[in-house]
Structure formats: C-alpha cells, structure tokens
Design an enzyme around this catalytic site. Structure first.
Site, PDB file in Angstrom:
ATOM      1  N   GLU A   1       6.339   8.284   5.035  1.00 53.00           N
ATOM      2  CA  GLU A   1       6.275   8.232   6.507  1.00 53.00           C
ATOM      3  C   GLU A   1       7.688   8.247   7.080  1.00 53.00           C
ATOM      4  OE1 GLU A   1       3.427   4.863   7.317  1.00 53.00           O
ATOM      5  OE2 GLU A   1       2.293   6.632   7.950  1.00 53.00           O
TER       6      GLU A   1
ATOM      7  N   HIS B   1       4.682   0.410   1.118  1.00 53.85           N
ATOM      8  CA  HIS B   1       4.965  -0.572   2.166  1.00 53.85           C
ATOM      9  C   HIS B   1       4.532  -1.952   1.692  1.00 53.85           C
ATOM     10  CE1 HIS B   1       4.786   2.694   5.527  1.00 53.85           C
ATOM     11  NE2 HIS B   1       5.953   2.645   4.930  1.00 53.85           N
TER      12      HIS B   1
ATOM     13  N   HIS C   1       1.657   5.515   0.971  1.00 52.23           N
ATOM     14  CA  HIS C   1       1.481   6.709   1.786  1.00 52.23           C
ATOM     15  C   HIS C   1       2.038   7.908   1.016  1.00 52.23           C
ATOM     16  CE1 HIS C   1       0.690   4.414   5.550  1.00 52.23           C
ATOM     17  NE2 HIS C   1       1.492   3.535   4.998  1.00 52.23           N
TER      18      HIS C   1
ATOM     19  N   THR D   1      -0.018   2.446  11.508  1.00 50.68           N
ATOM     20  CA  THR D   1      -1.444   2.751  11.678  1.00 50.68           C
ATOM     21  C   THR D   1      -1.939   1.996  12.914  1.00 50.68           C
ATOM     22  OG1 THR D   1      -2.000   0.905  10.203  1.00 50.68           O
ATOM     23  CG2 THR D   1      -1.877   3.101   9.211  1.00 50.68           C
TER      24      THR D   1
ATOM     25  N   HIS E   1       0.849  -1.196   0.000  1.00 52.73           N
ATOM     26  CA  HIS E   1       0.000   0.000   0.000  1.00 52.73           C
ATOM     27  C   HIS E   1       0.881   1.240   0.000  1.00 52.73           C
ATOM     28  CE1 HIS E   1       0.781  -0.827   4.287  1.00 52.73           C
ATOM     29  NE2 HIS E   1       0.933   0.502   4.341  1.00 52.73           N
TER      30      HIS E   1
HETATM   31 ZN   LIG Z   1       1.983   1.657   5.559  1.00 52.06          ZN
END
Ligand SMILES: [Zn+2]
Length: 247
Positions: A118, A131, A114, A199, A112
């Site tokens: 991050e 990721h 971001h 998360t 997925h």
């Molecule tokens: Zn992630």
C-alpha cells in the site's frame, strides 16, 4: 494439526462465530462500485475515506531527517490464529506484546498482509506489505509496516504461510504460536508520519512507522495468498497534504 472453522453465517452484521466477529457495517472491496474510490460514500461511517486529509497509504519520497522517538519492540510468540476476513489474511495476537514509541506504550493486536504494498517508497511498490496493528489503552493506533521484496523468504514468513491457508471467513489456529519478531527485518530504522487506517472507516491519527529495510517474499507465497483472498488488496496512495515524514 490446525483447526478450521467455517464462519459463513457470520458474514451478516454483528453475528459471532465461535468468539470471533466478522461484523461489517457495509460491504466494501478493492474494485468496481465497492472499490476505494467509492468507500467514502458507501456508508456514513466511512466519510473519512473521502473527507480526510491525513489518509493512508502514501508514497514516501520526501522524508525529512529529524530526531525520532525511539522504538522499543517487546514481542513474544503470540500469533495464535490466522483469519481470512475477506479482505486480507490476519494473524490475531495474544495480549502481552508491546511497542513503545518514546514513552508511549501500544499493544500488538494483530498483523495482516496486503499485496501489492500500500505504502510506496520513492514510487516503488513492493509485492507484499505487512501491517502490525497496535493500540494503546485509549484505543489509539500505531501501525508498523514491513515491506517484502522479491527474494528468498526467511523462516518467519514461511511459518505464517502454512500449507493450507484459510478460505474466506474461515480461520486456522497455529499449533505453535507465531513470533512476530521473526517477521521484522534486522534494522528497525524507520519512516514515521501520521496517517489513517487504510481500510474503511479510514480513521485518522494513526501513528505510522514504515521500516526502511525490506524482508523477502516469493511468487509462491503471493500465489497462495491470491488463491484465498481476491488480490490486489491495496488502497492506492493518498495525498500527503501538509504532513511531514520523518526519518
Ligand atoms: Zn493493512
């Protein structure tokens, strides 16, 4: 043709939507009272977000050169659907693709994105971070992170980012399975450290592998992402505390 399924009814806890669960134990997000600073108090099961000492993401600026366990990627073309889970765009992966760290084998479950990144490297934040989430037979996580800098995207990212991205709680199947190899940079040299999910519930003892070489993205890709997922969707960097980052 891609198929689309509307799963709006599945937002509430534990309902299944054509085999895929969007179950959430509590609402959380990236701004205001549901934002990262409040995750730890939104739900009992999110306590680690506030209490943990091995949290992710981090700024990678103090890596120590040391011997690392060798990485063996054995990815097959297995990305069969993209879901919009309300927090990110996620490509679910068919069984059979593995990452071996030393002699410890993990299976690729999903990847997925971001935006912006991050993790940061020497304070630099990238426009996009992928990721690749792996789990071993006991449920332990290993996450491979790939940074995307501004430039000319390679074919791999374009094939993931098809013309119509799924809207919130929707998903789309790929006609031809995505090969995660096409999203990795050429060099697999990495930073490695222990961290957490970024998360809720922010579970710890996640093996993090951040590849040093970045791939490329562009404004068009980020814009399309922002049309279907509220951006930014990055948790701020967390204290490193007593951890060592190896390289
Ligand atoms: Zn992630």
């Amino acid at each position: 043709m891609k198929t689309k399924t509307l799963c709006a009814a599945a937002v509430t806890a534990s309902l299944l939507c054509t085999g895929y669960s969007f179950a959430q134990s509590a609402h959380w997000g990236y701004e205001g009272e549901e934002g990262p600073a409040h995750w730890g108090s939104l739900n009992e099961s999110f306590a680690m977000c506030a209490m943990g000492k091995l949290q992710s993401p981090v700024d990678i600026s103090s890596a120590v050169s040391t011997t690392q366990s060798p990485l063996t990627f054995d990815y097959k073309a297995g990305g069969y659907e993209m879901i919009n889970n309300g927090h990110a765009l996620q490509v679910n992966y068919a069984p059979g693709s593995t990452l071996t760290v030393g002699d410890h084998q993990y299976e690729l479950k999903q990847f997925h994105f971001h935006s912006p990144s991050e993790n940061t490297i020497n304070g630099k934040q990238f426009p996009l971070e992928a990721h690749f989430v792996h789990q071993d037979a006991d449920g332990n996580y290993a996450v491979v992170a790939v940074m995307y800098d501004n430039g000319e995207p390679r074919e791999g990212l374009a094939s993931v980012w098809q013309t119509q991205l799924p809207k919130t709680y929707e998903k789309q199947s790929y006609e031809n399975p995505i090969d995660a190899n096409s999203l990795l940079p050429e060099s697999l040299v990495s930073y490695q450290f222990t961290g957490s999910l970024t998360t809720p519930p922010c579970s710890e003892n996640v093996q993090w592998i951040v590849l040093k070489e970045a791939n490329y993205t562009n404004d068009e890709i980020i814009h399309a992402f922002g049309e279907v997922v509220h951006l930014p969707n990055n948790r701020p960097v967390q204290p490193l505390n007593n951890r060592t980052i190896s390289q």
